[in-house]
Design a protein around this motif. Structure first.
Motif, PDB file in Angstrom:
ATOM      1  N   THR A 159       0.834  -1.206   0.000  1.00 63.24           N
ATOM      2  CA  THR A 159       0.000   0.000   0.000  1.00 63.24           C
ATOM      3  C   THR A 159       0.867   1.255   0.000  1.00 63.24           C
ATOM      4  O   THR A 159       0.580   2.227  -0.712  1.00 63.24           O
ATOM      5  N   VAL A 160       1.940   1.241   0.777  1.00 62.14           N
ATOM      6  CA  VAL A 160       2.874   2.373   0.817  1.00 62.14           C
ATOM      7  C   VAL A 160       3.481   2.594  -0.571  1.00 62.14           C
ATOM      8  O   VAL A 160       3.541   3.730  -1.056  1.00 62.14           O
ATOM      9  N   ALA A 161       3.935   1.528  -1.201  1.00 68.50           N
ATOM     10  CA  ALA A 161       4.552   1.640  -2.525  1.00 68.50           C
ATOM     11  C   ALA A 161       3.544   2.135  -3.563  1.00 68.50           C
ATOM     12  O   ALA A 161       3.848   3.022  -4.369  1.00 68.50           O
ATOM     13  N   LEU A 162       2.342   1.579  -3.528  1.00 76.53           N
ATOM     14  CA  LEU A 162       1.314   1.973  -4.502  1.00 76.53           C
ATOM     15  C   LEU A 162       0.879   3.424  -4.325  1.00 76.53           C
ATOM     16  O   LEU A 162       0.463   4.067  -5.287  1.00 76.53           O
ATOM     17  N   ALA A 163       0.988   3.960  -3.117  1.00 74.43           N
ATOM     18  CA  ALA A 163       0.620   5.356  -2.883  1.00 74.43           C
ATOM     19  C   ALA A 163       1.536   6.305  -3.662  1.00 74.43           C
ATOM     20  O   ALA A 163       1.140   7.429  -3.984  1.00 74.43           O
ATOM     21  N   GLN A 164       2.739   5.857  -3.992  1.00 76.76           N
ATOM     22  CA  GLN A 164       3.677   6.666  -4.772  1.00 76.76           C
ATOM     23  C   GLN A 164       3.253   6.770  -6.239  1.00 76.76           C
ATOM     24  O   GLN A 164       3.593   7.737  -6.918  1.00 76.76           O
ATOM     25  N   HIS A 165       2.540   5.751  -6.719  1.00 75.59           N
ATOM     26  CA  HIS A 165       2.101   5.684  -8.122  1.00 75.59           C
ATOM     27  C   HIS A 165       0.684   5.089  -8.138  1.00 75.59           C
ATOM     28  O   HIS A 165       0.511   3.905  -8.442  1.00 75.59           O
ATOM     29  N   PRO A 166      -0.320   5.915  -7.815  1.00 76.82           N
ATOM     30  CA  PRO A 166      -1.688   5.405  -7.657  1.00 76.82           C
ATOM     31  C   PRO A 166      -2.272   4.688  -8.872  1.00 76.82           C
ATOM     32  O   PRO A 166      -3.137   3.831  -8.717  1.00 76.82           O
ATOM     33  N   ASP A 167      -1.786   5.021 -10.074  1.00 74.59           N
ATOM     34  CA  ASP A 167      -2.325   4.329 -11.251  1.00 74.59           C
ATOM     35  C   ASP A 167      -1.471   3.120 -11.640  1.00 74.59           C
ATOM     36  O   ASP A 167      -1.673   2.519 -12.679  1.00 74.59           O
ATOM     37  N   GLY A 168      -0.521   2.762 -10.780  1.00 73.80           N
ATOM     38  CA  GLY A 168       0.379   1.648 -11.073  1.00 73.80           C
ATOM     39  C   GLY A 168      -0.130   0.318 -10.557  1.00 73.80           C
ATOM     40  O   GLY A 168      -1.081   0.245  -9.783  1.00 73.80           O
ATOM     41  N   ARG A 178      18.947  -4.443   8.478  1.00 70.81           N
ATOM     42  CA  ARG A 178      17.853  -3.615   7.969  1.00 70.81           C
ATOM     43  C   ARG A 178      17.176  -4.358   6.829  1.00 70.81           C
ATOM     44  O   ARG A 178      17.847  -4.917   5.968  1.00 70.81           O
ATOM     45  N   TYR A 179      15.850  -4.334   6.820  1.00 61.94           N
ATOM     46  CA  TYR A 179      15.095  -5.010   5.772  1.00 61.94           C
ATOM     47  C   TYR A 179      14.474  -3.978   4.846  1.00 61.94           C
ATOM     48  O   TYR A 179      13.801  -3.052   5.290  1.00 61.94           O
ATOM     49  N   ILE A 180      14.729  -4.159   3.549  1.00 62.27           N
ATOM     50  CA  ILE A 180      14.218  -3.262   2.515  1.00 62.27           C
ATOM     51  C   ILE A 180      13.275  -4.058   1.623  1.00 62.27           C
ATOM     52  O   ILE A 180      13.629  -5.131   1.131  1.00 62.27           O
ATOM     53  N   TYR A 181      12.076  -3.529   1.445  1.00 66.02           N
ATOM     54  CA  TYR A 181      11.085  -4.143   0.573  1.00 66.02           C
ATOM     55  C   TYR A 181      11.145  -3.396  -0.752  1.00 66.02           C
ATOM     56  O   TYR A 181      10.865  -2.201  -0.816  1.00 66.02           O
ATOM     57  N   LYS A 182      11.555  -4.082  -1.816  1.00 68.79           N
ATOM     58  CA  LYS A 182      11.711  -3.487  -3.137  1.00 68.79           C
ATOM     59  C   LYS A 182      10.508  -3.880  -3.991  1.00 68.79           C
ATOM     60  O   LYS A 182      10.212  -5.065  -4.135  1.00 68.79           O
ATOM     61  N   VAL A 183       9.839  -2.869  -4.523  1.00 64.70           N
ATOM     62  CA  VAL A 183       8.625  -3.098  -5.309  1.00 64.70           C
ATOM     63  C   VAL A 183       8.794  -2.490  -6.687  1.00 64.70           C
ATOM     64  O   VAL A 183       9.147  -1.310  -6.813  1.00 64.70           O
ATOM     65  N   GLU A 184       8.582  -3.289  -7.710  1.00 60.64           N
ATOM     66  CA  GLU A 184       8.561  -2.780  -9.082  1.00 60.64           C
ATOM     67  C   GLU A 184       7.100  -2.571  -9.462  1.00 60.64           C
ATOM     68  O   GLU A 184       6.283  -3.488  -9.365  1.00 60.64           O
ATOM     69  N   LEU A 185       6.804  -1.338  -9.894  1.00 60.60           N
ATOM     70  CA  LEU A 185       5.445  -0.964 -10.287  1.00 60.60           C
ATOM     71  C   LEU A 185       5.446  -0.509 -11.740  1.00 60.60           C
ATOM     72  O   LEU A 185       6.400   0.130 -12.191  1.00 60.60           O
ATOM     73  N   ARG A 186       4.374  -0.800 -12.438  1.00 60.04           N
ATOM     74  CA  ARG A 186       4.230  -0.295 -13.809  1.00 60.04           C
ATOM     75  C   ARG A 186       2.990   0.593 -13.849  1.00 60.04           C
ATOM     76  O   ARG A 186       1.901   0.185 -13.479  1.00 60.04           O
ATOM     77  N   GLU A 187       3.219   1.837 -14.287  1.00 66.36           N
ATOM     78  CA  GLU A 187       2.109   2.773 -14.439  1.00 66.36           C
ATOM     79  C   GLU A 187       1.330   2.442 -15.708  1.00 66.36           C
ATOM     80  O   GLU A 187       1.845   1.756 -16.599  1.00 66.36           O
ATOM     81  N   LYS A 188       0.128   2.987 -15.813  1.00 70.13           N
ATOM     82  CA  LYS A 188      -0.686   2.754 -17.006  1.00 70.13           C
ATOM     83  C   LYS A 188       0.014   3.250 -18.268  1.00 70.13           C
ATOM     84  O   LYS A 188      -0.203   2.714 -19.350  1.00 70.13           O
ATOM     85  N   SER A 189       0.885   4.250 -18.125  1.00 68.31           N
ATOM     86  CA  SER A 189       1.634   4.775 -19.275  1.00 68.31           C
ATOM     87  C   SER A 189       2.695   3.793 -19.764  1.00 68.31           C
ATOM     88  O   SER A 189       3.260   3.969 -20.829  1.00 68.31           O
ATOM     89  N   GLY A 190       2.984   2.769 -18.935  1.00 69.09           N
ATOM     90  CA  GLY A 190       4.003   1.791 -19.285  1.00 69.09           C
ATOM     91  C   GLY A 190       5.315   2.002 -18.547  1.00 69.09           C
ATOM     92  O   GLY A 190       6.198   1.149 -18.570  1.00 69.09           O
ATOM     93  N   GLN A 191       5.470   3.164 -17.888  1.00 70.99           N
ATOM     94  CA  GLN A 191       6.702   3.469 -17.147  1.00 70.99           C
ATOM     95  C   GLN A 191       6.845   2.519 -15.962  1.00 70.99           C
ATOM     96  O   GLN A 191       5.910   2.324 -15.191  1.00 70.99           O
ATOM     97  N   LEU A 192       8.030   1.941 -15.835  1.00 70.85           N
ATOM     98  CA  LEU A 192       8.344   1.036 -14.727  1.00 70.85           C
ATOM     99  C   LEU A 192       9.092   1.822 -13.654  1.00 70.85           C
ATOM    100  O   LEU A 192      10.003   2.596 -13.967  1.00 70.85           O
ATOM    101  N   TRP A 193       8.699   1.618 -12.398  1.00 74.27           N
ATOM    102  CA  TRP A 193       9.310   2.292 -11.255  1.00 74.27           C
ATOM    103  C   TRP A 193       9.747   1.265 -10.231  1.00 74.27           C
ATOM    104  O   TRP A 193       9.143   0.206 -10.116  1.00 74.27           O
ATOM    105  N   GLU A 194      10.784   1.613  -9.477  1.00 73.04           N
ATOM    106  CA  GLU A 194      11.137   0.822  -8.305  1.00 73.04           C
ATOM    107  C   GLU A 194      10.956   1.707  -7.081  1.00 73.04           C
ATOM    108  O   GLU A 194      11.482   2.825  -7.032  1.00 73.04           O
ATOM    109  N   VAL A 195      10.210   1.200  -6.129  1.00 79.96           N
ATOM    110  CA  VAL A 195      10.001   1.889  -4.859  1.00 79.96           C
ATOM    111  C   VAL A 195      10.600   1.016  -3.777  1.00 79.96           C
ATOM    112  O   VAL A 195      10.229  -0.147  -3.636  1.00 79.96           O
TER     113      VAL A 195
END
Length: 88
Positions: A34-43, A56-73
């Motif tokens: 939910t935290v990651a998706l809040a950065q890219h609501p249409d992803g 330290r634990y890091i949760y890496k999330v790859e998101l794809r926006e509707k435009s096709g742009q891929l993001w890592e949060v």
């Protein structure tokens, strides 16, 4: 044989993740998503991974926006704080 070792590795990783959740070292993965998706609501989430380094634990999330742009949060899995948010 390789399939057996892969299954053991997956089972061990799942067990480790469950222990981290039980010991409150990380927030529930649904909350971190939910935290990651809040950065890219249409992803939408394409892939995620929980990495532990130096205590330290890091949760890496790859998101794809509707435009096709891929993001890592990257989210701190204990606090839920966004550490990085960049195009991939």
């Amino acid at each position: 044989m390789q399939t057996d070792s892969m299954a053991r590795f997956a089972a061990t990783a799942l067990f480790d993740a469950m222990q981290m959740l039980d010991s409150c070292k990380v927030k529930p993965l649904t909350e971190l998503n939910t935290v990651a998706l809040a950065q890219h609501p249409d992803g939408s989430i394409e892939e995620s991974d929980l990495d532990g380094t130096q205590g330290r634990y890091i949760y890496k999330v790859e998101l794809r926006e509707k435009s096709g742009q891929l993001w890592e949060v990257d989210v701190d899995a204990a606090s839920g704080e966004v550490i990085e948010n960049y195009p991939h």
